[in-house]
Design a protein around this motif. Structure first.
Motif, PDB file in Angstrom:
ATOM      1  N   ILE A 149       4.893  -6.060 -47.505  1.00  0.00           N
ATOM      2  CA  ILE A 149       4.361  -6.117 -48.868  1.00  0.00           C
ATOM      3  C   ILE A 149       5.045  -7.223 -49.660  1.00  0.00           C
ATOM      4  N   GLY A 183      18.609  -3.317 -45.462  1.00  0.00           N
ATOM      5  CA  GLY A 183      17.354  -2.595 -45.635  1.00  0.00           C
ATOM      6  C   GLY A 183      16.373  -3.270 -46.561  1.00  0.00           C
ATOM      7  N   GLY A 185      14.498  -5.958 -45.629  1.00  0.00           N
ATOM      8  CA  GLY A 185      13.369  -6.547 -44.912  1.00  0.00           C
ATOM      9  C   GLY A 185      13.659  -7.844 -44.165  1.00  0.00           C
ATOM     10  N   LYS A 186      14.947  -8.181 -43.962  1.00  0.00           N
ATOM     11  CA  LYS A 186      15.264  -9.431 -43.261  1.00  0.00           C
ATOM     12  C   LYS A 186      14.746  -9.394 -41.825  1.00  0.00           C
ATOM     13  N   THR A 187      15.070  -8.309 -41.141  1.00  0.00           N
ATOM     14  CA  THR A 187      14.661  -8.200 -39.743  1.00  0.00           C
ATOM     15  C   THR A 187      13.135  -8.171 -39.642  1.00  0.00           C
ATOM     16  N   HIS A 188      12.535  -7.420 -40.539  1.00  0.00           N
ATOM     17  CA  HIS A 188      11.079  -7.332 -40.548  1.00  0.00           C
ATOM     18  C   HIS A 188      10.460  -8.728 -40.699  1.00  0.00           C
ATOM     19  N   ARG A 342      14.736   0.638 -46.637  1.00  0.00           N
ATOM     20  CA  ARG A 342      15.002   1.523 -45.511  1.00  0.00           C
ATOM     21  C   ARG A 342      15.201   2.956 -45.998  1.00  0.00           C
ATOM     22  N   GLU A 345      11.895   4.514 -46.973  1.00  0.00           N
ATOM     23  CA  GLU A 345      11.145   4.984 -45.810  1.00  0.00           C
ATOM     24  C   GLU A 345      11.788   6.232 -45.219  1.00  0.00           C
TER      25      GLU A 345
HETATM   26  P1  ADP Z   1      17.210  -5.582 -43.060  1.00  0.00           P
HETATM   27  O1  ADP Z   1      17.060  -6.297 -41.761  1.00  0.00           O
HETATM   28  O2  ADP Z   1      17.187  -6.484 -44.232  1.00  0.00           O
HETATM   29  O3  ADP Z   1      18.376  -4.648 -43.110  1.00  0.00           O
HETATM   30  P2  ADP Z   1      14.721  -4.354 -42.273  1.00  0.00           P
HETATM   31  O4  ADP Z   1      13.925  -5.576 -42.018  1.00  0.00           O
HETATM   32  O5  ADP Z   1      15.215  -3.616 -41.087  1.00  0.00           O
HETATM   33  O6  ADP Z   1      15.921  -4.659 -43.260  1.00  0.00           O
HETATM   34  O7  ADP Z   1      13.845  -3.389 -43.205  1.00  0.00           O
HETATM   35  C1  ADP Z   1      14.089  -2.004 -43.337  1.00  0.00           C
HETATM   36  C2  ADP Z   1      12.778  -1.263 -43.358  1.00  0.00           C
HETATM   37  O8  ADP Z   1      12.084  -1.565 -44.544  1.00  0.00           O
HETATM   38  C3  ADP Z   1      11.869  -1.662 -42.213  1.00  0.00           C
HETATM   39  O9  ADP Z   1      11.244  -0.522 -41.702  1.00  0.00           O
HETATM   40  C4  ADP Z   1      10.873  -2.591 -42.855  1.00  0.00           C
HETATM   41  O10 ADP Z   1       9.607  -2.501 -42.224  1.00  0.00           O
HETATM   42  C5  ADP Z   1      10.792  -2.064 -44.265  1.00  0.00           C
HETATM   43  N1  ADP Z   1      10.486  -3.109 -45.243  1.00  0.00           N
HETATM   44  C6  ADP Z   1      11.356  -3.912 -45.870  1.00  0.00           C
HETATM   45  N2  ADP Z   1      10.750  -4.739 -46.728  1.00  0.00           N
HETATM   46  C7  ADP Z   1       9.437  -4.454 -46.648  1.00  0.00           C
HETATM   47  C8  ADP Z   1       8.260  -4.970 -47.302  1.00  0.00           C
HETATM   48  N3  ADP Z   1       8.338  -5.947 -48.213  1.00  0.00           N
HETATM   49  N4  ADP Z   1       7.077  -4.427 -46.962  1.00  0.00           N
HETATM   50  C9  ADP Z   1       6.999  -3.437 -46.050  1.00  0.00           C
HETATM   51  N5  ADP Z   1       8.042  -2.911 -45.424  1.00  0.00           N
HETATM   52  C10 ADP Z   1       9.269  -3.407 -45.700  1.00  0.00           C
END
Ligand code: ADP
Ligand code: MG
Length: 476
Positions: A149, A183, A185-188, A342, A345
């Motif tokens: 999103i 949490g 969304g970096k990995t995402h 995170r 969710e």
């Molecule tokens: P990080 O790597 O920054 O710690 P993640 O990428 O693992 O965080 O994200 C944590 C959770 O939040 C994942 O399940 C991801 O899909 C969700 N998430 C984070 N940002 C968004 C976004 N903008 N839209 C949808 N889901 C998101």
């Protein structure tokens, strides 16, 4: 006194052995073959460009001393670098001892022709023995752009990621460094970029790897004397995505090899995507030369999403999982959990689990209990946003007005009540409460609290409002 080149090299090795660790000796010196000695120039053959650079970088002064000792002040060392497929380079890079320094290295071409067909390169992702050279990207298909999103919190990072995905290696965003707290969304986003590239350019070699895995593979490669293969493997990528680079902090050797890989890829216009939990300026224990390269491209941050984005994320998630729940519950979650996506969710999942385990309907009450008991790190505290929402719902006023500067009587009163509860039920400072409520200063908030206290004692209708609201706001 004509010494034979292999004798001379043997003498050198004896000294080297005393000066480096057994592991380093095995990795970096045993594979070297002396080839000739002419006019005080000893030529040694090294297995690769990378190998040569590593020697130059780590052992240059040792080698310099030893060559002088064995061959006198005129002594020089030349490298002959084997290209892939064992073709001996007939114009070996000349490193003129004793003038050799890093600058000489920098000018040398860093091209390594890689012919996958004939030279089997060990893929550190694959258990030895199971030879398989098609490279798994390690991308998780659920982390696509479609379900990421967009919001103010991530607009730059998301659109830069998208641009990179459309033109890997062909934008100014190289490397693209995405940073932000846990949490967010970096990995995402990192996966989304890789997935999008794979969709658009199936022939490109894309690899996602966490820094942790990268580090472990490197350590294994050192143990198995396969550092060359390790470096070559990574240098083959068209798109290299490394997650959580901050993990490399303090790991000098791993940073070194990463530096070489980075340079090679960057020079060949290959795309590099990095993520980190902090911006480059705050990365401690990271070599300066790496940090400066991180800044070559674009650093884009991810912030905590605002309320609308949090609601949208929950909705998307529910839709994707085929879950339904009342809108007030959804809003309550989005209002209450402000730390990161995170946790948001996590709360949604716990709530669904709770309701199906206990066969209870998902409603506001269950959500309140759940937030209280199951969501870690979320204090019992309600948020100012939530207080404002409850107050506005109660008086049937649009929340925008409460947050605006308007001085209409009924708005002023609702706003004062919201301030009063914010002071009472959250740990927020007066200034921050004021900022949330129409950009007022701390004195205004203080005044509001006094006014509400007075009215509570003198006006029984008013007292009723406060009692009702307090019930709605108290959790559990
Ligand atoms: P990080 O790597 O920054 O710690 P993640 O990428 O693992 O965080 O994200 C944590 C959770 O939040 C994942 O399940 C991801 O899909 C969700 N998430 C984070 N940002 C968004 C976004 N903008 N839209 C949808 N889901 C998101
Ligand atoms: Mg992550």
């Amino acid at each position: 006194m004509t010494k034979d080149f292999s004798q001379v090299w043997q003498l050198c090795l004896n000294v080297i052995k005393d000066n480096v660790s057994a592991q380093a000796f095995k990795t970096w010196f045993e594979p070297i073959k002396p080839i000739k000695l002419e006019n005080n120039v000893l030529t040694i053959q090294v297995p690769s460009q990378f190998f040569y650079e590593w020697l130059e970088e780590h052992y240059v002064s040792l080698l310099k001393k030893i060559i002088r000792k064995e061959l006198g002040p005129e002594g020089r060392l030349e490298y002959s670098i084997i290209m892939e497929n064992s073709v001996v380079n007939d114009t070996p890079y000349t490193v003129k001892m004793p003038t050799s320094n890093r600058k000489a290295t920098k000018n040398a071409p860093v091209n390594m022709p890689l012919d996958l067909g004939e030279s089997p390169i060990k893929n550190p992702f694959i258990i030895p023995g199971l030879r398989k050279l098609n490279i798994e990207s390690n991308l998780n298909p659920i982390y696509s752009f479609e379900i990421f999103i967009e919001g103010d919190c991530n607009r730059l990072a998301r659109s830069a990621g998208y641009a990179v995905a459309n033109k890997p290696g062909g934008t100014a965003f190289n490397p693209l460094l995405i940073y932000g707290g846990v949490g967010l969304g970096k990995t995402h986003l990192a996966h989304a970029i890789g997935i999008e590239i794979k969709n658009k350019f199936p022939e490109k070699t894309v690899l996602y790897v966490s820094s942790e895995k990268f580090t472990h593979q490197f350590i294994d490669a050192v143990k198995n004397s396969s550092v060359n293969d390790f470096a070559h493997f990574y240098q083959m990528m068209d798109v290299l995505i490394i997650d959580d680079v901050q993990f490399l902090s303090g790991k000098e050797k791993t940073q070194d090899i990463f530096f070489h890989i980075f340079n090679h890829l960057h020079q060949s216009n290959k795309q590099i995507v990095l993520t980190s939990d902090k911006p480059p300026v705050e990365m401690q224990g990271m070599e300066q030369r790496l940090l400066s390269r991180f800044k070559w491209g674009l650093s884009a941050d991810l912030q905590v999403p605002g309320l609308e984005t949090r609601i949208a994320i929950l909705q998307k998630k529910m839709y994707a999982d085929g879950i339904e729940m009342p809108h007030d519950v959804l809003e309550y979650l989005a209002y209450s959990i402000t730390t990161n996506v995170r946790e948001l969710e996590g709360a949604l999942i716990s709530l669904i689990a709770q309701s199906s385990l206990n066969k209870k309907a998902v409603n506001l009450e269950l959500a309140k209990q759940m937030i209280d008991k199951f969501v870690k790190n979320t204090a019992r505290e309600v948020s100012i946003d939530y207080i404002q929402k409850v107050v506005c719902d109660y008086f049937d006023l649009p929340i925008e007005l409460l947050k605006s500067k308007t001085r209409k009587r009924e708005i002023v009163q609702a706003r004062q009540i919201a301030m009063f509860f914010a002071k009472k039920m959250t740990k927020s400072s007066l200034a921050s409460i004021g900022a949330h409520c129409g950009g007022k200063d701390h004195a205004t908030v203080l005044h509001a609290c006094r006014t509400v206290n007075n009215l509570q004692e003198t006006d029984k209708h008013f007292r009723k409002y406060l009692d009702d609201l307090e019930k709605k706001l108290s959790i559990a």
